[in-house]
Enzyme design. Sequence first.
Site, PDB file in Angstrom:
ATOM      1  N   ASP A  34     -30.423  17.962 -24.125  1.00 30.48           N
ATOM      2  CA  ASP A  34     -31.320  17.514 -23.056  1.00 30.48           C
ATOM      3  C   ASP A  34     -32.376  18.574 -22.757  1.00 30.48           C
ATOM      4  O   ASP A  34     -33.555  18.274 -22.574  1.00 30.48           O
ATOM      5  CB  ASP A  34     -30.518  17.198 -21.790  1.00 30.48           C
ATOM      6  N   ASP A  65     -67.885  -5.121 -14.820  1.00 30.03           N
ATOM      7  CA  ASP A  65     -69.168  -5.573 -14.316  1.00 30.03           C
ATOM      8  C   ASP A  65     -70.258  -4.763 -15.009  1.00 30.03           C
ATOM      9  O   ASP A  65     -69.979  -3.873 -15.801  1.00 30.03           O
ATOM     10  CB  ASP A  65     -69.242  -5.434 -12.791  1.00 30.03           C
ATOM     11  N   ASP A  95     -64.946  -8.718  -6.781  1.00 33.60           N
ATOM     12  CA  ASP A  95     -64.081  -8.248  -7.868  1.00 33.60           C
ATOM     13  C   ASP A  95     -62.598  -8.271  -7.500  1.00 33.60           C
ATOM     14  O   ASP A  95     -61.756  -8.028  -8.365  1.00 33.60           O
ATOM     15  CB  ASP A  95     -64.477  -6.830  -8.276  1.00 33.60           C
ATOM     16  N   GLU A 154     -29.094   9.825 -20.464  1.00 35.51           N
ATOM     17  CA  GLU A 154     -29.214  10.099 -19.030  1.00 35.51           C
ATOM     18  C   GLU A 154     -30.500  10.830 -18.669  1.00 35.51           C
ATOM     19  O   GLU A 154     -30.909  10.863 -17.522  1.00 35.51           O
ATOM     20  CB  GLU A 154     -27.994  10.881 -18.519  1.00 35.51           C
TER      21      GLU A 154
END
Length: 884
Positions: free
Chosen positions: A723, A359, A630, A317
């Site tokens: 947790d 480029d 582009d 969870e």
Amino acid sequence: MKLNQNIFRFRKRNAQIQQKQNESEKLLRNFAFLDLKDLFDHFSVSGSGLTAKQAEQLQEEYGKNIITTGQSNTTLHRLVNAVVNPFNIVLLIIAVITLFTDVIYSQHPDYVTVCIILFLVIVSSLVAFIQGERSNSAAEKLSKMISNKADVLRDGVQTEIPIEDVVPGDMVRLSAGDMIPADIRFVFTKDAFVAQGSLTGESNPVEKYADIRSDREDALTDLQNIGFMGTNMVSGSATGIVLATNNETYFGSMAKSLSGDRAKNSFERGVDSVSSLLIRLMLVMVPVVLLINGFTKGDWGDALLFSITIAVGLTPEMLPVIMTSTLAKGAVLMSKHQVIVKTLGAIQTFGEMDVLCTDKTGTLTEDRIILEKYMNVVGDDDNRTLRHAFLNSYFQTGLKNLLDLAIINRAHENGIEAILNSYTRLDEIPFDFSRRRMSVLLEDQNGKQQLVTKGAVEEMLAICTYAEWNGKILKLDETLLQKVRSVYEQHNRDGLRMIAVAQKNDVAGGELSVDDERDLVLIGFVAFLDPPKESAKAAVTALDSHGVRTVVLTGDSEGVAVKVCSKVGVETSCYLTGKEVESMDDAALSESVERCSIFAKLSPSQKERVVKALQTNGHTVGYMGDGINDAPPLHQADVGISVDTAVDIAKETADIILLKKDLMVLEKGVVAGRRTFGNIVKYIKMAASGNFGNMISVIVASLFLPFLPMLPVQILTQNLLCDFSQMGIPFDNVDLEYLQKPRKWETRSIKSFMAFMGPLSSVFDILCFAVMWWIIKANTPAMAPLFQCGWFVFGTVSQVLVIHMIRSGKVPFVQSMAAKPLLLSTTIVALAAVLVGFSALASGLDMATLPLGFLPWLLLLLAGYCLSTQFFKAIYIRRFGEWL
């Protein structure tokens, strides 16, 4: 009945959307056919635009120019989402059942368990909410660092403002590359072509006009004097008055119908596949555990409660919290390297990237174009060539690029700007990426008309019939053409970007068209130098060392591209031009992109095709660009990268924005992306293997124990403690070896890890059961609280320790140390578990206090578990070639 209600709600929602669209369409149609004077009167505006006071009042009335889709994201909404989740719902159900069994129907009411469960709900909700708020705050701060702008007239002065501040009545000026910020009525256009495929699906841009050329029966998007929010200018220039903003626009009216979940990427699909695997395992396990405990222990109520709790305890969870926190942390970290992430999900794709298409200008070069030479066709310096180039650059009304600015600056330095007084611009043909040139039609004081054109050399030579050679106008035959080409190629090989300049007198009257660009006289060339960046070679090398190949896609000539690439470390042994790419079929191109790292003189569609060919070969492709040309490859790439100074459409299309146009910045971003990816994978592998092992342990315990191995409240508390121990994962370090190559999501790797490491934890759980049963003598139902406490402490501490074992392929604490936040969170949880188990606090969880005699066995079990994990880790790495 419920299905019918859902259908009714769906139809009602669609009807509301349709009504909204009809209202917007009706409004725009009325404005499209309104006389301009009446239109200006309607908005109480003149040709000089709104006043600052008017704009402020309109902003208050209409609000910000931002599209909303009705999906509320208020603080209250986020708090509700944090509280209402499956984990909390099951906890609350258990709390209600416990309330009845322990309080209402009990002769000795006990509120402890109920209070603990409610405390767990509050704490887990707060953790999810606080982490969510931090992530939301980080995303908002980063999004504010980049914004598209609009040029509007305020008090008669052209002003640049954020698009969100545009209001109805604003006079907006547009040029190539600009996004149309709202629905507008064009009041001036010059060769204005707009790409509106985002609304209509049209592949080609459409021309827009200021006058009324449409019929009232035409489709709304066919109205030629209306521009729509979200579309963009491809070429030309225009001025328009804003008719509608935010949700009142045509695009805004369809926002709800257009909004929806975007397609999931490979990483998200992989997470879903692992989650669904765990859920399927739980769906099998819950009835098995229920039946085993129901038949062996005879208490079906407790068995049901235990089964449900086990299902919750085995659910990862915290995955949404860990993922969101890790991605947000990654985004903030990348922002420190001047890399702004527009979409958090793009981070993992960034780390997965193994080919970067970029480029040349500004990325590999300094992005400071210098006009190095201006020459005639013979190759000698010639001021006349500079004058014609200056006239062309100055009088064109479209987007002035760096080449234009370099020409204009040199003309000022040479003091020739006075010639502007002798000319008037009559018309022009803007630049586009198919013609690769632009023209202006000028008239001098004597009434003489002259067409001046400049552009890419090959495209210019195709429309020139004559050339000025040693003061004479000669036919551009094959012999002369060869001489002209040799001049061009000589300078091109030296790394100079060459632009041809030509002119033609006595142009036929009427509106200028592309047909007029023929039979021109070639005057000469202007040559530019954009020196390579000093950092470019180091950046290309750094990217290569991290498994990212650099491929250059440029509209520049092959000579300049090869020269620059040779200086910065990009492979130059193979290169292709746009013409060669165009002649290849898909199979040939797919083979060529693996050999060639330079593609020159490409059109936007050819750039897009090269990117697609690399993707077809299985590469994860990033594309970096900042121009109008582009946009197609940026959209095609797996991750689009642009810069804050890019044209609007490039920034809008990109997933990631660089505040500094530098590949070294990009390399740091790639590493940050991989670190983020690694920390998420850590949690998933921990959760998958740990949960699988727990499933085996619970089934074994249920088969052989005469009591429940742990009560629901104990399982849930342990789950919450674990947790908490993992909350430091988003801040954890990642081994340098892991960062050296691109990382892709491998579902098979997760499954093999789960199958390999999961059962190992079960072995030590069973050993813990044996110690508690035979050595501690917790082997009767009356001694169940003691047994449960032993497994609670061992299970919690072992799950905390295994975080350090799994987080790295190296020896933990010796070769690889966790980050301080993770060390802190795991240490606190481990100490808390031991403190609860060996003190009177155990009674709060219906457990008995452990005797000190269990401590040596606990340490022995934990040491054995860690050593075994390290041993199996080495076997796993030898077999599968990797750990995480």
